[in-house]
Enzyme design. Structure first.
Site, PDB file in Angstrom:
ATOM      1  N   GLU A 175     -61.883-127.113  -4.103  1.00 32.58           N
ATOM      2  CA  GLU A 175     -63.309-126.774  -3.883  1.00 32.58           C
ATOM      3  C   GLU A 175     -63.650-126.232  -2.592  1.00 32.58           C
ATOM      4  O   GLU A 175     -64.587-126.501  -1.889  1.00 32.58           O
ATOM      5  CB  GLU A 175     -64.155-128.312  -3.973  1.00 32.58           C
ATOM      6  CG  GLU A 175     -63.498-129.203  -2.921  1.00 32.58           C
ATOM      7  CD  GLU A 175     -62.570-130.032  -3.189  1.00 32.58           C
ATOM      8  OE1 GLU A 175     -61.410-129.792  -4.041  1.00 32.58           O
ATOM      9  OE2 GLU A 175     -62.267-131.062  -2.634  1.00 32.58           O
ATOM     10  N   HIS A 186     -66.391-129.905 -11.965  1.00 29.78           N
ATOM     11  CA  HIS A 186     -65.780-130.746 -10.997  1.00 29.78           C
ATOM     12  C   HIS A 186     -65.631-130.137  -9.480  1.00 29.78           C
ATOM     13  O   HIS A 186     -66.106-130.768  -8.763  1.00 29.78           O
ATOM     14  CB  HIS A 186     -64.192-131.089 -11.330  1.00 29.78           C
ATOM     15  CG  HIS A 186     -63.630-131.972 -10.742  1.00 29.78           C
ATOM     16  ND1 HIS A 186     -63.557-133.199 -10.748  1.00 29.78           N
ATOM     17  CD2 HIS A 186     -62.716-131.506  -9.266  1.00 29.78           C
ATOM     18  CE1 HIS A 186     -62.943-133.682  -9.639  1.00 29.78           C
ATOM     19  NE2 HIS A 186     -62.395-132.891  -8.720  1.00 29.78           N
ATOM     20  N   HIS A 221     -68.091-131.056  -6.128  1.00 28.21           N
ATOM     21  CA  HIS A 221     -67.657-131.457  -4.703  1.00 28.21           C
ATOM     22  C   HIS A 221     -68.408-130.675  -3.444  1.00 28.21           C
ATOM     23  O   HIS A 221     -68.404-131.083  -2.394  1.00 28.21           O
ATOM     24  CB  HIS A 221     -66.050-130.612  -4.514  1.00 28.21           C
ATOM     25  CG  HIS A 221     -64.988-131.778  -4.948  1.00 28.21           C
ATOM     26  ND1 HIS A 221     -65.016-132.956  -4.433  1.00 28.21           N
ATOM     27  CD2 HIS A 221     -63.814-131.468  -5.737  1.00 28.21           C
ATOM     28  CE1 HIS A 221     -63.799-133.344  -5.041  1.00 28.21           C
ATOM     29  NE2 HIS A 221     -63.221-132.700  -5.694  1.00 28.21           N
TER      30      HIS A 221
HETATM   31  N1  BES Z   1     -59.646-131.481  -4.295  1.00 27.17           N
HETATM   32  C1  BES Z   1     -58.742-131.470  -5.483  1.00 27.17           C
HETATM   33  C2  BES Z   1     -57.280-130.979  -5.529  1.00 27.17           C
HETATM   34  C3  BES Z   1     -56.409-131.628  -4.405  1.00 27.17           C
HETATM   35  C4  BES Z   1     -56.583-133.161  -4.257  1.00 27.17           C
HETATM   36  C5  BES Z   1     -55.585-130.933  -3.694  1.00 27.17           C
HETATM   37  C6  BES Z   1     -55.996-133.687  -3.160  1.00 27.17           C
HETATM   38  C7  BES Z   1     -54.947-131.530  -2.586  1.00 27.17           C
HETATM   39  C8  BES Z   1     -54.721-132.739  -2.368  1.00 27.17           C
HETATM   40  C9  BES Z   1     -59.574-130.807  -6.747  1.00 27.17           C
HETATM   41  O1  BES Z   1     -61.055-131.062  -6.573  1.00 27.17           O
HETATM   42  C10 BES Z   1     -59.300-131.607  -7.947  1.00 27.17           C
HETATM   43  O2  BES Z   1     -59.308-132.665  -8.009  1.00 27.17           O
HETATM   44  N2  BES Z   1     -58.608-130.563  -8.842  1.00 27.17           N
HETATM   45  C11 BES Z   1     -57.959-131.084  -9.883  1.00 27.17           C
HETATM   46  C12 BES Z   1     -58.980-130.824 -11.283  1.00 27.17           C
HETATM   47  C13 BES Z   1     -59.870-131.696 -11.647  1.00 27.17           C
HETATM   48  C14 BES Z   1     -60.746-131.393 -12.815  1.00 27.17           C
HETATM   49  C15 BES Z   1     -59.517-133.248 -11.662  1.00 27.17           C
HETATM   50  C16 BES Z   1     -56.802-130.484 -10.450  1.00 27.17           C
HETATM   51  O3  BES Z   1     -56.234-129.558  -9.701  1.00 27.17           O
HETATM   52  O4  BES Z   1     -56.057-130.911 -11.461  1.00 27.17           O
HETATM   53 ZN    ZN Z   2     -61.723-133.066  -7.011  1.00 24.74          ZN
END
Ligand code: BES
Ligand code: ZN
Length: 544
Positions: free
Chosen positions: A211, A235, A239
């Site tokens: 995000e 999603h 954020h």
């Molecule tokens: N902010 C996260 C990605 C993240 C979390 C990177 C913790 C590093 C550490 C992002 O918003 C996220 O949650 N991505 C998910 C997708 C979502 C639809 C559940 C993913 O990458 O799978």
């Molecule tokens: Zn997330």
């Protein structure tokens, strides 16, 4: 002044208009890096640091042309969350600290640079790009990408960036982007960041989405050709409120970012695509959450919403607990008090704490003050302490049913009890029906059944990453070798950790699987981002 740094080579530090000053870099501590101490003076206004990153800085992935869609030009992207920003910028790398920034990037003049800031949508012939992020953000939201990129508008103040060969497909896939923004604003107030764009990255991007303010970074594995995986964009957009505006103060409070975001994402999806669709997503997620809790053990402290990551890499806190247990906690509050009151509360929460950070304890106090208001029956009903400071799933966890997924569940049961695959009525099915169907076949598949399924539904050659991921796990468990070449190709091409982890884990379950997994990994590893190799190295007991 004390900053975080990791694997940086600091060439010099000066104050204000060039007065040299002393600094020291402490011995590195695993994953945290080195304390970087700079001597400043009373009245110091500016600190200038000249430094270089290391070629294997964990946040940065430098891609060869062969790792891009176009195959002709190199690519660079960053991934700063959770504590990797310090591997490319010396800064105070804690989510509770916010700052604004300006940046100038010089890149080869046939490439375009983008940052989590105000972006131009055109290529600059001189290769110089100037960025401004006037709103305060946390360090984990610092982001940069450089590549052969094009822009396509998707409406007022929103659009998509992608490599030229991906731009049409991406624009088609995200056609509802503007609708998502409008729906989000209708739910929880005005979007605070100006433009909202999505950047489609090469397939080695280790996450589904990130995000980064004003410009979500996304995996190309959601470009399914049928718009079935766009919940991920909802999603990352969500954020922009939960996370980027009101930010978890520490990584122990990670559920405040992700739990709220999954909740909000589902509300956006429900608003645009209807309740039946949202229920499918929610039921699939509940299944994943239950599996995660089973695997962690329902007394594990890591199943508490409020985490204790002392001494650990915050990456260890990234699990379905923050996302899904967090979401079901919020859903249970909504169910206890009704949507109208709940939405008013959430609206106030975002506007009251905009551009600030929030910790778990303060959130629970705010909940008490603004919502529970001394109503002891309601307090008991919500049972926040059990959710936040207790293990597993509390008794008031919402019950989710999905009429659509029941059809897929029934088909799975029918097939397991001997009905031929051809007899199943799958004509109206979407990606999520297929996922539920495949998950409900558990470990029941022998080679004959695998062959029959593949002959009927052609899973091995599916172009849908979610279906491929489910299918290859079955193929490994039942030693269905026909699927192995396609699986290998997938693992060599895609670097999204969410897919790599279950597939390599399934391979690691038997000695021959482990051997196969390691042989594939040997070839694939150089193409993965550090975030992914850190996880897969552990699964395959990879020694460097
Ligand atoms: N902010 C996260 C990605 C993240 C979390 C990177 C913790 C590093 C550490 C992002 O918003 C996220 O949650 N991505 C998910 C997708 C979502 C639809 C559940 C993913 O990458 O799978
Ligand atoms: Zn997330």
């Amino acid at each position: 002044m004390i900053l975080d740094s990791r694997d940086l080579s600091i060439k010099g530090v000066s104050l204000d208009n060039g007065i040299a000053t002393s600094f020291s870099i402490a011995d590195p501590i695993e994953f945290m890096g080195s304390k970087f101490t700079i001597q400043i003076q009373p009245g110091t206004q500016k600190v200038n640091i000249t430094y270089a990153t290391s070629p294997d800085a964990a946040a940065l992935q430098w891609l060869d042309p062969s790792q891009t869609a176009g195959g002709k030009k190199p690519f660079l992207f960053t991934q700063s969350q959770a504590i990797l920003a310090r591997t490319w910028i010396p800064l105070q790398d804690s989510p509770g600290i916010k700052f604004t920034y300006n940046a100038t990037i010089k890149c080869p003049n046939d490439l375009m640079a983008l940052m989590s800031a105000e972006n131009d949508t055109t290529i600059h012939a001189d290769g110089i790009y100037k960025f401004k992020m006037p709103q305060p953000i946390s360090s984990y939201l610092m982001a940069l990408s450089v590549g052969d990129l094009q822009f396509r508008s998707l409406g007022d103040n929103c659009g998509v960036f992608a490599e030229p060969s991906m731009i049409d497909k991406s624009a088609w896939e995200f056609a509802d982007l503007k609708k998502m923004i409008t729906s989000a604003e209708e739910l929880y107030g005005p979007y605070a960041w100006g433009r909202y764009d999505v950047l489609v990255l090469p397939p080695s991007f280790p996450f589904g989405g990130m995000e980064n303010p004003r410009i979500t970074f996304a995996t190309p594995t959601i470009i399914a050709g049928d718009r079935s995986l766009v919940a991920l964009v909802a999603h990352e957009l969500a954020h922009s409120w939960s996370g980027n505006l009101v930010t978890n103060a520490t990584w122990n409070d990670f559920w405040l970012n992700e739990g709220f975001t999954v909740y909000f994402e589902t509300r956006i999806m429900e608003k645009i695509y209807g309740k039946a669709y949202a229920d499918m997503l929610t039921l699939l997620s509940l299944g994943e959450l239950k599996e995660t809790i089973d695997a962690m053990g329902d007394t594990s402290k890591d199943t508490h919403l409020y985490l204790d990551l002392a001494g650990r890499d915050p990456d260890e806190g990234v699990s379905d607990i923050a996302y899904e247990k967090g979401r079901f906690f919020l859903t249970s509050i909504e169910m206890a008090i009704g949507r109208e009151r709940w939405d008013a509360f959430v609206n106030n929460y975002f506007s009251t704490y905009a551009f600030q950070s929030m910790d778990t304890k303060s959130f629970l106090e705010y909940l008490e003050k603004e919502l529970i208001k001394g109503d002891s029956k309601l307090r008991e009903q919500i049972n926040a302490n059990a959710w936040v400071y207790g293990p597993g799933l509390p008794a008031n966890c919402p019950v989710i049913t999905s009429v659509e997924l029941e059809k897929a569940g029934k088909a799975a049961a029918d097939f397991k009890s001997g009905n031929p695959a051809k007899s199943l009525n799958t004509s109206e099915w979407t990606t999520h029906h297929w996922m539920y169907f495949l998950r409900n076949l558990n470990d029941s598949l022998d080679l004959k059944k695998m062959t029959e399924l593949d002959a009927t539904f052609n899973f091995t050659n599916s172009g849908n990453s979610e279906i491929q991921c489910e299918w290859y796990q079955h193929a490994i468990a039942s030693n269905y070798e026909v699927a192995f070449p396609a699986m290998e190709k997938f693992l060599l091409h895609v670097g999204r950790r969410k897919f790599l982890k279950p597939i390599y884990s399934e391979l690691a379950k038997t000695p021959s699987g482990l051997e196969r997994g390691r042989a594939i990994y040997k070839k694939a590893r150089p193409g993965y981002h550090a975030v992914a190799t850190q996880t897969i190295d552990a699964i395959l007991k990879w020694e460097l």
